[in-house]
Motif scaffolding. Structure first.
Motif, PDB file in Angstrom:
ATOM      1  N   PHE A  56      -1.345   0.240  -7.027  1.00  0.00           N
ATOM      2  CA  PHE A  56      -1.882   0.623  -8.330  1.00  0.00           C
ATOM      3  C   PHE A  56      -1.847  -0.617  -9.221  1.00  0.00           C
ATOM      4  O   PHE A  56      -0.780  -1.193  -9.442  1.00  0.00           O
ATOM      5  CB  PHE A  56      -1.038   1.739  -8.962  1.00  0.00           C
ATOM      6  N   LYS A  81      -9.308  -0.643  -2.931  1.00  0.00           N
ATOM      7  CA  LYS A  81      -9.714  -0.971  -1.558  1.00  0.00           C
ATOM      8  C   LYS A  81     -10.098  -2.444  -1.441  1.00  0.00           C
ATOM      9  O   LYS A  81      -9.883  -3.065  -0.400  1.00  0.00           O
ATOM     10  CB  LYS A  81     -10.878  -0.077  -1.140  1.00  0.00           C
ATOM     11  N   GLU A 114      -8.830   4.066  -7.314  1.00  0.00           N
ATOM     12  CA  GLU A 114      -8.547   3.966  -5.884  1.00  0.00           C
ATOM     13  C   GLU A 114      -9.650   3.200  -5.159  1.00  0.00           C
ATOM     14  O   GLU A 114      -9.384   2.441  -4.218  1.00  0.00           O
ATOM     15  CB  GLU A 114      -8.383   5.365  -5.285  1.00  0.00           C
ATOM     16  N   GLU A 115     -10.884   3.388  -5.596  1.00  0.00           N
ATOM     17  CA  GLU A 115     -12.001   2.656  -4.997  1.00  0.00           C
ATOM     18  C   GLU A 115     -11.862   1.156  -5.228  1.00  0.00           C
ATOM     19  O   GLU A 115     -12.133   0.342  -4.339  1.00  0.00           O
ATOM     20  CB  GLU A 115     -13.318   3.168  -5.598  1.00  0.00           C
ATOM     21  N   HIS A 128       0.858  -1.192   0.000  1.00  0.00           N
ATOM     22  CA  HIS A 128       0.000   0.000   0.000  1.00  0.00           C
ATOM     23  C   HIS A 128       0.890   1.237   0.000  1.00  0.00           C
ATOM     24  O   HIS A 128       1.904   1.253   0.694  1.00  0.00           O
ATOM     25  CB  HIS A 128      -0.897  -0.011   1.246  1.00  0.00           C
ATOM     26  N   PRO A 129       0.538   2.276  -0.768  1.00  0.00           N
ATOM     27  CA  PRO A 129      -0.571   2.343  -1.722  1.00  0.00           C
ATOM     28  C   PRO A 129      -0.320   1.453  -2.938  1.00  0.00           C
ATOM     29  O   PRO A 129       0.824   1.207  -3.317  1.00  0.00           O
ATOM     30  CB  PRO A 129      -0.625   3.820  -2.092  1.00  0.00           C
ATOM     31  N   LYS A 165      -9.035   9.033 -11.330  1.00  0.00           N
ATOM     32  CA  LYS A 165      -8.139   8.410 -10.354  1.00  0.00           C
ATOM     33  C   LYS A 165      -8.909   7.849  -9.159  1.00  0.00           C
ATOM     34  O   LYS A 165      -8.622   6.739  -8.699  1.00  0.00           O
ATOM     35  CB  LYS A 165      -7.089   9.411  -9.900  1.00  0.00           C
ATOM     36  N   PRO A 166      -9.917   8.581  -8.627  1.00  0.00           N
ATOM     37  CA  PRO A 166     -10.685   8.022  -7.502  1.00  0.00           C
ATOM     38  C   PRO A 166     -11.403   6.718  -7.854  1.00  0.00           C
ATOM     39  O   PRO A 166     -11.655   5.900  -6.969  1.00  0.00           O
ATOM     40  CB  PRO A 166     -11.686   9.138  -7.164  1.00  0.00           C
TER      41      PRO A 166
END
Length: 385
Positions: free
Chosen positions: A104, A187, A183-184, A101-102, A179-180
């Motif tokens: 991609f 999770k 990112e979702e 984490h993080p 981008k969000p």
């Protein structure tokens, strides 16, 4: 080409990686003969063209400790870049108790950026990096040492081209404001529950046509035994007994080893010893289930009153939205999602988060008679009613 075989060399590379904004990661592993994947090689690369910017890490080297790598995975200042990360993440979670984490994932990002369904790494290398891959080493035995030059070249390419792919997709997401969305999705990939199979819940993976409580109780206990046995001995669950044998046992409910000997589908070695004892014990436990404790199949979809015309319109709407956004349909909504929406259900993934923005909100408006569809040439357009 640099191959790291000591903890000290790995620590040095990982310390240098912390000075970069991202590191690309891939693995080679074997799983044919084990329950858990056997990690055979880790590939790492940071931005740059120097030889030391891309390395192979040999986790099978005597005395090497991957702790420096796991520390890097926890460093919040460095993005960890994978392609189709799920199996890699499972390995690191099982081996080291850590999830990078993080994170991609370029496969997910590519689906958001218009590269189609479940796009492969080779395709992205060709379309974005404008290179080609030699895949002849793909199915080799990665546990054998020494690795051949062809294996090393193949493995390193999985992280060197990934740098170009990541930077391109990162910039595309920044330009599109999506981008969000990625990112979702990350999770889900970074949740430990994604990688843990509890023996208690293993029965839910078994496909059966029978909904009898007594049958499902036997399925549950047999699956629980098999999963626990396979995990504890690190062998594939099919080496214990296969799904078709499990279903047969749940139907015939053997009580003795002699009963087991009559099975058509049970492996010979499972008809005696610990496995046989486990099977018979599972059947015994299942037989003691009270009626209220018996497993119940998920019949929620069977009870759906799907409006077929509305479901068809939602499919057309999904395609129109997918085409206009350049996002893979499968990532936005599944066929099951569309059927549930058409049946009046609102607890659907396609109606939540970024999917609501991309499709779900308009899907609800269509259900309420506020939106319509019209064909204009080769395109389908949405209009207000």
């Amino acid at each position: 080409m640099i191959t790291i075989k000591t903890t000290e060399a790995l620590a040095a590379f990982c310390e240098r990686a912390t000075r970069h904004p991202y590191v690309t990661v891939d693995t080679e592993f074997l799983r044919e003969r084990t329950y858990y994947s056997q990690l055979c090689l880790v590939q790492l690369a940071v931005p740059g063209d120097a030889e030391e910017d891309a390395v192979l890490v040999d986790p099978l080297a005597k005395g090497i400790d991957l702790a420096p790598l796991y520390a890097l995975f926890k460093d919040e200042s460095v993005v960890k870049v994978f392609h189709a990360a799920r199996q890699d993440l499972e390995i690191f979670y099982i081996e080291g108790g850590v999830i990078p984490h993080p994170l991609f994932d370029t496969q997910v990002a590519a689906m958001v950026c218009g590269f189609g369904e479940q796009v492969g790494y080779e395709t992205l290398v060709r379309k974005i990096a404008h290179e080609s891959l030699d895949k002849t080493s793909r199915f080799t035995d990665w546990s054998r040492r020494p690795l051949t030059p062809a294996q090393e070249k193949y493995a390193l390419a999985d992280v060197t081209h990934l740098r170009v792919i990541y930077e391109y997709l990162r910039d595309e997401l920044a330009k599109s404001g999506r981008k969000p969305w990625v990112e979702e999705e990350m999770k889900i990939l970074t949740s430990p529950s994604t990688y843990v199979i509890e023996p208690e819940n293993a029965w839910m993976r078994i496909k059966t046509r029978t909904t009898s409580g007594k049958f499902l109780a036997a399925v549950k206990e047999l699956a629980r035994f098999r999963e626990g046995y396979a995990q504890s001995r690190n062998i594939p669950r099919n080496r214990v007994f296969k799904d078709d044998a499990l279903s047969e046992l749940a139907s015939t409910k053997p009580r003795t080893e002699k009963d087991l000997s009559r099975s058509r589908l049970l492996l010979r070695e499972a008809r005696r010893g610990e496995i046989a004892e486990g099977i018979l014990k599972a059947i015994e436990i299942a037989g003691d289930y009270a009626p209220e404790d018996m497993p119940k199949p998920d019949t929620s979809r069977d009870k759906l009153q799907v409006n077929p015309a509305l479901a068809d319109m939602l499919r057309v709407l999904l395609k129109a939205k997918s085409d206009s956004l350049g996002v893979a349909q499968k990532l936005i909504a599944t066929t099951a999602d569309l059927d549930m929406i058409a049946a009046g259900r609102r607890d659907v993934n396609a109606l939540k988060g970024w999917r609501a923005e991309a499709f779900g909100n308009d899907a609800l408006r269509m259900c309420q008679g506020e939106l319509g569809l019209v064909a204009r040439g080769q395109k389908i357009e949405v209009f207000e009613l």
